[in-house]
Design an enzyme around this catalytic site. Structure first.
Site, PDB file in Angstrom:
ATOM      1  N   GLU A  47      -0.372   3.874   7.091  1.00 17.79           N
ATOM      2  CA  GLU A  47      -1.534   3.782   6.206  1.00 17.79           C
ATOM      3  C   GLU A  47      -2.823   4.166   6.932  1.00 17.79           C
ATOM      4  O   GLU A  47      -3.863   3.506   6.802  1.00 17.79           O
ATOM      5  CB  GLU A  47      -1.634   2.380   5.603  1.00 17.79           C
ATOM      6  CG  GLU A  47      -0.442   2.017   4.717  1.00 17.79           C
ATOM      7  CD  GLU A  47      -0.644   0.724   3.934  1.00 17.79           C
ATOM      8  OE1 GLU A  47      -1.625   0.008   4.204  1.00 17.79           O
ATOM      9  OE2 GLU A  47       0.183   0.433   3.050  1.00 17.79           O
ATOM     10  N   GLU A  53       7.286   1.655   1.059  1.00 19.91           N
ATOM     11  CA  GLU A  53       7.219   0.226   0.790  1.00 19.91           C
ATOM     12  C   GLU A  53       7.008  -0.003  -0.693  1.00 19.91           C
ATOM     13  O   GLU A  53       6.201   0.690  -1.325  1.00 19.91           O
ATOM     14  CB  GLU A  53       6.039  -0.445   1.530  1.00 19.91           C
ATOM     15  CG  GLU A  53       6.131  -0.497   3.018  1.00 19.91           C
ATOM     16  CD  GLU A  53       4.910  -1.176   3.646  1.00 19.91           C
ATOM     17  OE1 GLU A  53       4.798  -1.134   4.872  1.00 19.91           O
ATOM     18  OE2 GLU A  53       4.075  -1.743   2.900  1.00 19.91           O
TER      19      GLU A  53
END
Length: 507
Positions: free
Chosen positions: A161, A309
């Site tokens: 991220e 995810e």
């Protein structure tokens, strides 16, 4: 043995020399190699052609498997050993496992298993690898070559991220992200490793518009600097766009206006995009397609998606609606059913395609910071027992036994919440948390000074509870949480006493 192959490579169909070589290597390994002589004018013998196409199809399906993966995070002080964990993952019949580094013990334990493995170049290594091919080569030698091919490493994810960190240091990572990915891939190619894909997991905050899905657009500050080079790399290497996608968050921000059933794949609502006219029956598809539309607008409509995810929290703080076991079980059961369907379902914008998917997470991780949900995504308790029944192979909802606890927090809590010291904590560490809360100033702890209304009782726990409540009430709007490294918990019971009035958060 003499083998000569004349073959037309159809790039549009997704058949590349690298892909063909992967399939032939696997065919050879299984002992199915046919020795054949082919005359350029005669073409390929039909028996071989039939065999080849069958093998290609079979191994193509194996390469992009619909088996569900698990994210194995380790930010907890009460988790089973890696050895026991790998056995648990195997017993769960997962098809993949993703870790957040390249831990050598775990990779050794995964050797000889059938689990496809995703490893990670941590954020702190990105810039050095981006600027130094020798460091990329060293990382590959130490973290890939010593385990491969015994351990089925299939994905190397560079960073985690990265585009969510919008600081000067974070923006340096933006600049270095794709160069680091290129360096890692060069090192893999130098060792003739062609079946490991290089990617990077990003969060949905890379988009500035997600609804309706056809409006999907990347943030303007990253389009030229990061997204175009990244998509060019992913497209050219036929890798995946890895996305962390959580329907829980957009739903929990609008729980009174957004359908919970829509977020949980539970039916009852259909949305039609006014521009594309595509029909949506769940929030996950909407979110994924907004990313697909955003890529298409930059000319990269064929880059494959993978879900790095996703999941639903099984518990959370009082001010976090919908975080409960019932919803977590419902979401993940329906997710597995969707992602393992045969034939594949894909999304409305890309029907019929397999989307490799990793559920977050294997365990609740009690040392993660932030709001309560951060510590409650686990499928398993630390003792290895399931939080709720989940079959990763995709059996139907009707076959699950046992009663799920009825949800009690699907509607937002209304009232006051206080933040107080947790029971049973180390007093020395509690004192450190108290000093932190009072050290932020703004009058947080003025009422605790001698002679003031909250000075008595002169108790570390009482003083910490006041400080935590005061700090949280003052700074919640700027991101503060009621956690304090695990020394604080939320309560709806007013801890005020006498003239000492504890600040609270009102919802």
């Amino acid at each position: 043995m003499k083998v000569k192959v004349i073959f037309t490579w159809d790039e549009k169909a997704g058949i590349t020399r690298t892909f063909f070589e992967q399939q032939m290597e696997q065919i050879c390994f299984l002992g199915f190699l046919y020795a054949f002589e082919m005359d350029e004018h005669r073409g390929i013998h039909m028996d071989f052609l039939a065999f080849f196409l069958f093998s290609l199809l079979a191994f193509s399906n194996a390469e992009i498997s619909s088996k569900i993966g698990i994210n194995y995070g380790r930010l907890g002080n009460n988790l089973p050993s890696p050895n026991n964990t790998i056995e648990l993952i195997k017993n769960m019949k997962a098809g993949r496992v993703k870790i957040y580094d390249a831990n050598p013990e775990i990779l050794t334990l995964l050797s000889g298993t059938k689990l496809q493995v995703s490893i990670m170049v941590t954020n702190d290594l990105i810039s050095s690898i981006a600027s130094n091919q020798a460091l990329a080569d060293l990382w590959v030698r130490e973290n890939v070559l010593v385990h491969y091919p015994g351990t089925m490493i299939r994905y190397i994810l560079v960073g985690n991220e990265v585009l969510s960190y919008n600081t000067s240091q974070g923006q340096q990572l933006w600049h270095d992200l794709v160069p680091a990915m290129i360096q890692i891939r060069k090192s893999l190619r130098a060792h003739n490793i062609r079946n490991i894909k290089v990617g990077t997991p990003l969060a949905m905050d890379v988009l500035e518009s997600t609804f309706p899905p056809s409006s999907g657009t990347f943030r303007s500050d990253i389009i030229d600097r990061v997204m175009l080079p990244l998509l060019h790399f992913l497209d050219g290497t036929r890798s995946f766009f890895f996305i962390d996608v959580y329907p829980y968050f957009p739903w929990s921000q609008n729980p009174t206006t957004m359908s919970l059933d829509f977020a949980l794949f539970s039916g009852g609502l259909t949305y039609i995009d006014p521009v594309s006219r595509l029909r949506y029956t769940n929030l996950l598809d909407q979110m994924l397609d907004s990313l697909i539309f955003a890529m298409a607008k930059l000319g990269f409509g064929n880059v494959k998606l993978a879900i790095a995810e996703t999941g639903w929290p099984n518990a959370g703080d009082i001010d976090q609606p919908g975080a409960n076991i019932y919803n977590a079980a419902t979401y993940n059961r329906n997710l597995v059913k969707k992602m393992t369907a045969k034939p594949p379902l894909g999304t409305p914008a890309r029907p019929g395609l397999v989307i490799p998917t990793f559920i977050f997470s294997l365990y609740d991780e009690n040392q993660k910071g932030g709001q309560g949900t951060e510590r409650h995504w686990g499928l398993l308790h630390p003792n290895g027992r399931p939080v709720y029944e989940l079959d990763l192979t995709g059996r139907s909802e009707s076959s699950y036994g046992g009663q799920l606890p009825e949800p009690e927090n699907n509607r937002p809590y209304q009232g006051n919440i206080w933040c107080v010291a947790a029971s049973g904590v180390n007093l020395l560490e509690l004192d450190s948390a108290l000093r932190y809360a009072c050290g932020e100033g703004n009058g947080t702890c003025d009422a605790l000074e001698p002679g003031k209304e909250c000075y008595e009782p002169v108790s570390l726990t009482a003083h910490a509870s006041y400080a935590f409540s005061s700090f949280w009430a003052k700074f919640r709007d700027t991101g503060a949480t009621c956690f304090f490294n695990g020394f604080a918990v939320q309560t709806t019971r007013d801890p005020s006493h006498g003239s000492c009035k504890f600040p609270s958060v009102s919802l």
